[in-house]
Design an enzyme around this catalytic site. Structure first.
Site, PDB file in Angstrom:
ATOM      1  N   GLU A  18       0.824  -1.188  -0.067  1.00 15.39           N
ATOM      2  CA  GLU A  18      -0.102  -0.092  -0.197  1.00 15.39           C
ATOM      3  C   GLU A  18       0.833   1.285   0.089  1.00 15.39           C
ATOM      4  OE1 GLU A  18      -3.497   0.341   2.695  1.00 15.39           O
ATOM      5  OE2 GLU A  18      -2.519   2.161   3.386  1.00 15.39           O
ATOM      6  N   PHE A  20       0.786   5.712  -0.341  1.00 15.09           N
ATOM      7  CA  PHE A  20      -0.460   6.773  -0.208  1.00 15.09           C
ATOM      8  C   PHE A  20       0.090   7.887  -1.246  1.00 15.09           C
ATOM      9  CE2 PHE A  20       2.409   7.166   3.388  1.00 15.09           C
ATOM     10  CZ  PHE A  20       3.045   8.556   3.196  1.00 15.09           C
ATOM     11  N   PRO A  22       1.975  11.243  -2.184  1.00 16.43           N
ATOM     12  CA  PRO A  22       2.669  12.294  -1.211  1.00 16.43           C
ATOM     13  C   PRO A  22       2.135  13.674  -1.561  1.00 16.43           C
ATOM     14  CG  PRO A  22       4.000  10.923  -2.680  1.00 16.43           C
ATOM     15  CD  PRO A  22       2.470  10.503  -2.988  1.00 16.43           C
ATOM     16  N   TRP A  50      -6.941   6.734  -0.806  1.00 16.39           N
ATOM     17  CA  TRP A  50      -7.646   7.899  -1.019  1.00 16.39           C
ATOM     18  C   TRP A  50      -7.603   8.902  -0.131  1.00 16.39           C
ATOM     19  CZ3 TRP A  50     -10.005   9.199  -5.670  1.00 16.39           C
ATOM     20  CH2 TRP A  50     -11.001  10.002  -5.580  1.00 16.39           C
ATOM     21  N   HIS A  78      -8.097   2.826  -3.641  1.00 12.91           N
ATOM     22  CA  HIS A  78      -8.953   3.021  -2.548  1.00 12.91           C
ATOM     23  C   HIS A  78     -10.013   4.159  -2.760  1.00 12.91           C
ATOM     24  CE1 HIS A  78      -6.211   1.669   0.863  1.00 12.91           C
ATOM     25  NE2 HIS A  78      -6.101   0.913  -0.078  1.00 12.91           N
TER      26      HIS A  78
HETATM   27  P1  FAD Z   1     -18.149   1.200   7.149  1.00 12.55           P
HETATM   28  O1  FAD Z   1     -17.919  -0.378   6.899  1.00 12.55           O
HETATM   29  O2  FAD Z   1     -19.289   2.022   6.464  1.00 12.55           O
HETATM   30  O3  FAD Z   1     -18.460   1.486   8.886  1.00 12.55           O
HETATM   31  C1  FAD Z   1     -18.481   2.455   9.531  1.00 12.55           C
HETATM   32  C2  FAD Z   1     -19.048   2.422  10.800  1.00 12.55           C
HETATM   33  O4  FAD Z   1     -20.424   2.535  10.764  1.00 12.55           O
HETATM   34  C3  FAD Z   1     -18.641   1.191  11.885  1.00 12.55           C
HETATM   35  O5  FAD Z   1     -18.688   1.787  12.905  1.00 12.55           O
HETATM   36  C4  FAD Z   1     -19.762   0.432  11.557  1.00 12.55           C
HETATM   37  O6  FAD Z   1     -20.035  -0.357  12.465  1.00 12.55           O
HETATM   38  C5  FAD Z   1     -20.773   1.256  11.271  1.00 12.55           C
HETATM   39  N1  FAD Z   1     -21.966   0.752  10.491  1.00 12.55           N
HETATM   40  C6  FAD Z   1     -21.769   0.367   9.414  1.00 12.55           C
HETATM   41  N2  FAD Z   1     -22.894  -0.382   8.910  1.00 12.55           N
HETATM   42  C7  FAD Z   1     -24.092   0.245   9.813  1.00 12.55           C
HETATM   43  C8  FAD Z   1     -25.464  -0.025   9.681  1.00 12.55           C
HETATM   44  N3  FAD Z   1     -26.078  -0.629   9.036  1.00 12.55           N
HETATM   45  N4  FAD Z   1     -26.243   0.376  11.024  1.00 12.55           N
HETATM   46  C9  FAD Z   1     -25.351   0.994  12.080  1.00 12.55           C
HETATM   47  N5  FAD Z   1     -23.918   1.103  11.811  1.00 12.55           N
HETATM   48  C10 FAD Z   1     -23.312   0.628  10.705  1.00 12.55           C
HETATM   49  N6  FAD Z   1      -9.627   6.100   5.037  1.00 12.55           N
HETATM   50  C11 FAD Z   1      -9.425   6.885   3.750  1.00 12.55           C
HETATM   51  O7  FAD Z   1      -9.901   8.339   3.862  1.00 12.55           O
HETATM   52  N7  FAD Z   1      -8.870   6.606   3.021  1.00 12.55           N
HETATM   53  C12 FAD Z   1      -8.151   5.364   2.608  1.00 12.55           C
HETATM   54  O8  FAD Z   1      -7.540   5.305   1.624  1.00 12.55           O
HETATM   55  C13 FAD Z   1      -8.447   4.348   3.597  1.00 12.55           C
HETATM   56  N8  FAD Z   1      -7.901   3.156   3.625  1.00 12.55           N
HETATM   57  C14 FAD Z   1      -8.212   2.237   4.336  1.00 12.55           C
HETATM   58  C15 FAD Z   1      -7.782   0.994   4.301  1.00 12.55           C
HETATM   59  C16 FAD Z   1      -8.089   0.065   5.255  1.00 12.55           C
HETATM   60  C17 FAD Z   1      -7.330  -1.253   4.923  1.00 12.55           C
HETATM   61  C18 FAD Z   1      -8.743   0.310   6.436  1.00 12.55           C
HETATM   62  C19 FAD Z   1      -9.239  -0.745   7.512  1.00 12.55           C
HETATM   63  C20 FAD Z   1      -9.101   1.568   6.394  1.00 12.55           C
HETATM   64  C21 FAD Z   1      -8.909   2.648   5.646  1.00 12.55           C
HETATM   65  N9  FAD Z   1      -9.359   3.815   5.796  1.00 12.55           N
HETATM   66  C22 FAD Z   1      -9.147   4.705   5.007  1.00 12.55           C
HETATM   67  C23 FAD Z   1     -10.227   4.339   6.921  1.00 12.55           C
HETATM   68  C24 FAD Z   1     -11.826   4.297   6.820  1.00 12.55           C
HETATM   69  O9  FAD Z   1     -12.092   5.266   5.814  1.00 12.55           O
HETATM   70  C25 FAD Z   1     -12.307   4.521   8.097  1.00 12.55           C
HETATM   71  O10 FAD Z   1     -11.870   3.437   9.148  1.00 12.55           O
HETATM   72  C26 FAD Z   1     -13.692   4.853   8.294  1.00 12.55           C
HETATM   73  O11 FAD Z   1     -13.898   5.245   9.773  1.00 12.55           O
HETATM   74  C27 FAD Z   1     -14.676   3.655   8.428  1.00 12.55           C
HETATM   75  O12 FAD Z   1     -14.686   3.208   7.079  1.00 12.55           O
HETATM   76  P2  FAD Z   1     -15.343   1.595   6.608  1.00 12.55           P
HETATM   77  O13 FAD Z   1     -15.102   1.635   5.197  1.00 12.55           O
HETATM   78  O14 FAD Z   1     -14.876   0.668   7.597  1.00 12.55           O
HETATM   79  O15 FAD Z   1     -16.800   2.168   7.107  1.00 12.55           O
END
Ligand code: FAD
Length: 311
Positions: A18, A20, A22, A50, A78
């Protein structure tokens, strides 16, 4: 997921990197040089993050294009769906599609720092699963779609079981692989995998591995994600924390040991959070004997220098 089919078929571990985008032009140039060198390590694919709210999104798209078409690497872009106009999502998907990138990691995105409480953005995207659905509706099966998994709870939710239910919703919406948050406690991780499987989620799970560059960065990132640090890690790293070279050396051993445990548990693809640096990741791969033979190096990409994408 197509990009993982080969490692499964051959029973041989594969890995990915991965990166990011710069913030400076010099940083971009350095990263392309590094990508060039890291191509030789033989990653199965590379992914580009992203920026929150779509900052530097043009650069994410350009890096995907360059990695895909100049370095001949399989790529994964992403993409977040909140706190950003829909046009940015549409453009990014189109650019990825046109560049031949067939993998998207669909994320919700972090809440913007200045807002105290996170609010759903306009346009109907509230959770990552909304983006998964949207991509499936627009592009059918063109993309493999990855989603984030949290083996030790996420920033805004420490209820692991609830997170697994929400993970299941993302899979039901059409996700085809899972990439996890970084972790250092392999036992906790494998327990989580077991729970995920018990919920009927059977798509590949890709563990996120954060190699150790310095002691300060190691602690900062572990604390940031609130992941557990096993006692023997602390015991090994604490006494040498002021010696960067020694930390890298011992850290390499600890991370490689963790990877070996994962591989032995049948997890055949490792995803490295490189932090745009080559050394710590290379050391772990070397220790695992996963680097290609120097006698038969991989085919080199064309000696072409990409333009800086900061205009
Ligand atoms: P979701 O899966 O939508 O979950 C978000 C929250 O909503 C969780 O607490 C979940 O429990 C809750 N939720 C989901 N569905 C429901 C429902 N039906 N009812 C109630 N609550 C619900 N961020 C960036 O900005 N750019 C990146 O490139 C990036 N890359 C990442 C790569 C990885 C491998 C990981 C693990 C994270 C990355 N992130 C990135 C961070 C990510 O955007 C954050 O962690 C964000 O807060 C949650 O994203 P998610 O896609 O897990 O959200």
């Amino acid at each position: 997921s197509q990009m993982l089919a080969q490692s499964r078929a051959e029973g041989k571990p594969t890995f990915s990197f991965e990166f990011f985008p710069p913030k400076t032009a010099q940083g971009v140039q350095n990263l392309y040089d590094r990508m060039d060198r890291m191509h030789d390590f033989g990653p199965k694919f590379i992914d580009v993050t992203w920026g929150a709210g779509g900052s530097l999104s043009h650069l994410t798209c350009e890096m995907i294009k360059v990695a895909q078409n100049v370095y001949g690497l399989e790529t994964c872009m992403h993409l977040t769906c909140t706190d950003m106009e829909r046009s940015k999502i549409d453009n990014a998907l189109k650019e990825a599609h046109d560049a031949g990138c067939t993998n998207i990691l669909a994320l919700r995105g972090d809440p913007p720092r200045e807002k105290e409480k996170w609010e759903a953005a306009s346009g109907g995207f509230r959770y990552a699963k909304d983006l998964v659905k949207y991509i499936r509706e627009r592009y059918g099966n063109f993309f493999d779609i990855g989603v984030a998994g949290y083996s030790e709870g996420s920033d805004d939710n420490d209820n692991v079981d609830e997170l697994i239910d929400h993970l299941k919703e993302k899979v039901d919406a059409g996700a085809t692989f899972i990439v996890t948050q970084m972790f250092y406690d392999t036992d906790l991780f494998l327990e989580w995998v077991h729970k995920v499987r018990a919920k009927g989620i059977d798509i590949p799970i890709i563990p996120g591995i954060m190699p150790i560059h310095t002691h300060a960065a190691f602690l900062r990132r572990a604390n940031w994600t609130k992941c557990n640090i096993p006692t023997h890690w602390t015991e090994a790293l604490d006494p040498i924390k002021n010696d960067d070279a020694e930390v890298r050396e011992v850290g390499k051993g600890l991370v490689a040991e963790m990877c070996t445990k994962l591989i032995n548990a049948g997890i055949l693809h490792l995803h490295f959070y490189t932090m745009n640096l080559a050394q710590a990741t290379r050391m772990v791969l070397e220790e695992l004997e996963l680097l290609p033979d120097v006698e038969s190096p991989l085919q080199k990409p064309l000696p072409w220098r990409p333009s800086l994408g900061l205009n």
